[in-house]
Design an enzyme around this catalytic site. Structure first.
Site, PDB file in Angstrom:
ATOM      1  N   GLY A   8       0.839  -1.212   0.000  1.00  0.00           N
ATOM      2  CA  GLY A   8       0.000   0.000   0.000  1.00  0.00           C
ATOM      3  C   GLY A   8       0.866   1.251   0.000  1.00  0.00           C
ATOM      4  N   GLN A  12      -2.129   6.937   1.183  1.00  0.00           N
ATOM      5  CA  GLN A  12      -1.920   8.127   2.032  1.00  0.00           C
ATOM      6  C   GLN A  12      -0.814   7.894   3.067  1.00  0.00           C
ATOM      7  OE1 GLN A  12      -4.929   9.049   4.906  1.00  0.00           O
ATOM      8  NE2 GLN A  12      -4.280  11.176   5.151  1.00  0.00           N
ATOM      9  N   ASP A  53       0.035  -7.491  -5.859  1.00  0.00           N
ATOM     10  CA  ASP A  53      -1.362  -7.649  -5.430  1.00  0.00           C
ATOM     11  C   ASP A  53      -1.314  -8.592  -4.225  1.00  0.00           C
ATOM     12  OD1 ASP A  53      -3.917  -8.541  -4.968  1.00  0.00           O
ATOM     13  OD2 ASP A  53      -4.384  -8.953  -7.071  1.00  0.00           O
ATOM     14  N   TYR A 142     -16.112  -2.473   6.604  1.00  0.00           N
ATOM     15  CA  TYR A 142     -14.771  -2.034   7.019  1.00  0.00           C
ATOM     16  C   TYR A 142     -14.498  -2.498   8.446  1.00  0.00           C
ATOM     17  CZ  TYR A 142     -10.880   1.280   7.739  1.00  0.00           C
ATOM     18  OH  TYR A 142      -9.661   1.862   7.990  1.00  0.00           O
ATOM     19  N   LYS A 146     -11.736  -5.079   9.997  1.00  0.00           N
ATOM     20  CA  LYS A 146     -10.731  -4.602  10.959  1.00  0.00           C
ATOM     21  C   LYS A 146     -10.716  -5.481  12.213  1.00  0.00           C
ATOM     22  CE  LYS A 146      -8.725  -1.621   8.575  1.00  0.00           C
ATOM     23  NZ  LYS A 146      -7.330  -1.846   8.189  1.00  0.00           N
TER      24      LYS A 146
HETATM   25  C1  AKB Z   1     -11.539   5.906   7.321  1.00  0.00           C
HETATM   26  O1  AKB Z   1     -12.156   6.953   7.552  1.00  0.00           O
HETATM   27  O2  AKB Z   1     -12.021   4.938   6.728  1.00  0.00           O
HETATM   28  C2  AKB Z   1     -10.133   5.785   7.854  1.00  0.00           C
HETATM   29  C3  AKB Z   1     -10.125   5.198   9.219  1.00  0.00           C
HETATM   30  C4  AKB Z   1     -10.413   6.049  10.389  1.00  0.00           C
HETATM   31  O3  AKB Z   1      -9.881   4.045   9.380  1.00  0.00           O
HETATM   32  N1  AKB Z   1      -9.486   7.056   7.832  1.00  0.00           N
END
Ligand code: AKB
Length: 318
Positions: A8, A12, A53, A142, A146
């Site tokens: 990655g 950012q 990848d 997400y 995580k």
């Molecule tokens: C997002 O907003 O998805 C990220 C994070 C806080 O994990 N910046």
């Protein structure tokens, strides 16, 4: 020394972490890996670069062997808003990618740094002074990836002895590379718009408090954790770390100290607002402070000063 691989690396955090690691350990010792996005000239020309990848183990194995990699900073991931739009892709990249990295780390062996996030919390988590060890029942893809990632890293450490470590990052604010589709991105966009247009339309509602951190602290945190004496680490894979907590009106007020006529209005995005409302207002990062000395340098005032200075120069092309 054993080399470092940053996945990655075009993103950012990855783009700046790669440069910071090259500075610290020597340019040839840090291999940057991107997936599809073209790297900047600076990233490509300052040390080794490979296209990888992470969901394909063969290429990962090849690169780790070719360079004699001993540590992987695995930053390749899909952020929260994109993950809600493309949940299948998010699962593939965030889980299958991490799984292949951990498998390579088990075989070679390598130490692995993996960023978790405030996204690992959910609507039933205590929102204020969110403890290190607490309820984690996120309702976003997400968040699911995580939490699963945190558990997978714990498992590889306990079961296979892989030296896995990680942080629950808050929103990261920086001026080098734009974030790619997160919920906290407003806190980056607002600086660009303040400088370019003196106005910003915010996609989160006033009063939405979230943890945030300036990039130099985010980079220091990763390096400090990976260099910490393992004997002091009780949590390893998912340390709460934060530097500040604010809501949109507070960052706008700080920007107004530099641009007094700056204005902000709102066009709330229900998806990102919905995500933000399930994330902590402010995490308790005492464990990171105690176990490996976490101590951020920047607050909202000093970050804003530096962001405006550096971003103004960048946007002028200086
Ligand atoms: C997002 O907003 O998805 C990220 C994070 C806080 O994990 N910046």
């Amino acid at each position: 020394m054993k080399r470092i691989l940053v996945t990655g690396a075009v993103g950012q955090i990855g783009s700046e972490l790669t440069m910071a690691l090259r500075e610290r350990y020597g340019a040839d010792n840090v291999v940057a890996a991107g997936n599809r996005t073209k790297p900047s000239d600076k990233l490509r020309d300052s040390g080794p670069f490979e296209f990888v990848d992470c969901t394909k183990i063969e290429k990962l194995q090849e690169v780790v062997k070719k360079y004699g990699v001993g540590t992987i900073y695995h930053l390749g991931a899909i952020l929260s808003a994109v993950a809600e739009a493309k949940p299948q892709l998010a699962w593939d990249v965030n889980i299958n990618g991490l799984y292949q990295v951990l498998e390579v780390a088990r075989e070679q062996p390598c130490a692995v740094f993996t960023p978790s996030s405030i996204g690992a919390f959910g609507p039933t988590t205590p929102l204020d002074n969110t403890p290190q060890d607490t309820i984690q029942r996120p309702n976003t893809m997400y968040g699911v990836t995580k939490v699963a990632g945190e558990l997978l890293c714990d498992y590889y450490h306990k079961r296979f002895g892989v030296d896995t470590r990680g942080l629950r990052y808050p929103g990261i604010i920086s001026y080098e590379t734009l974030p790619g589709g997160g919920t906290t991105d407003y806190a980056v966009e607002i600086y660009y718009k303040a400088i370019e247009e003196n106005h910003y339309t915010c996609f989160l509602r006033a009063g939405t408090y979230l943890d945030m951190m300036y990039m130099p602290d985010a980079l220091d945190a990763a390096v400090q954790l990976m260099e910490a004496d393992p004997a002091t680490l009780k949590h390893r894979n998912a340390f709460n770390v934060t530097a500040m907590s604010f809501e949109p009106e507070q960052i706008a007020a700080e920007i107004r100290k530099h641009f007094p006529s700056f204005t902000m209005d709102y066009n709330v995005d229900p998806v990102r607002q919905g995500i933000a409302e399930t994330w902590p207002n402010k995490m308790d990062d005492t464990c990171a402070r105690k176990e490996w000395g976490w101590n951020p340098k920047y607050n909202l005032k000093t970050m804003t000063q530096d962001m405006i200075e550096k971003l103004t120069l960048k946007l002028k092309g200086a």
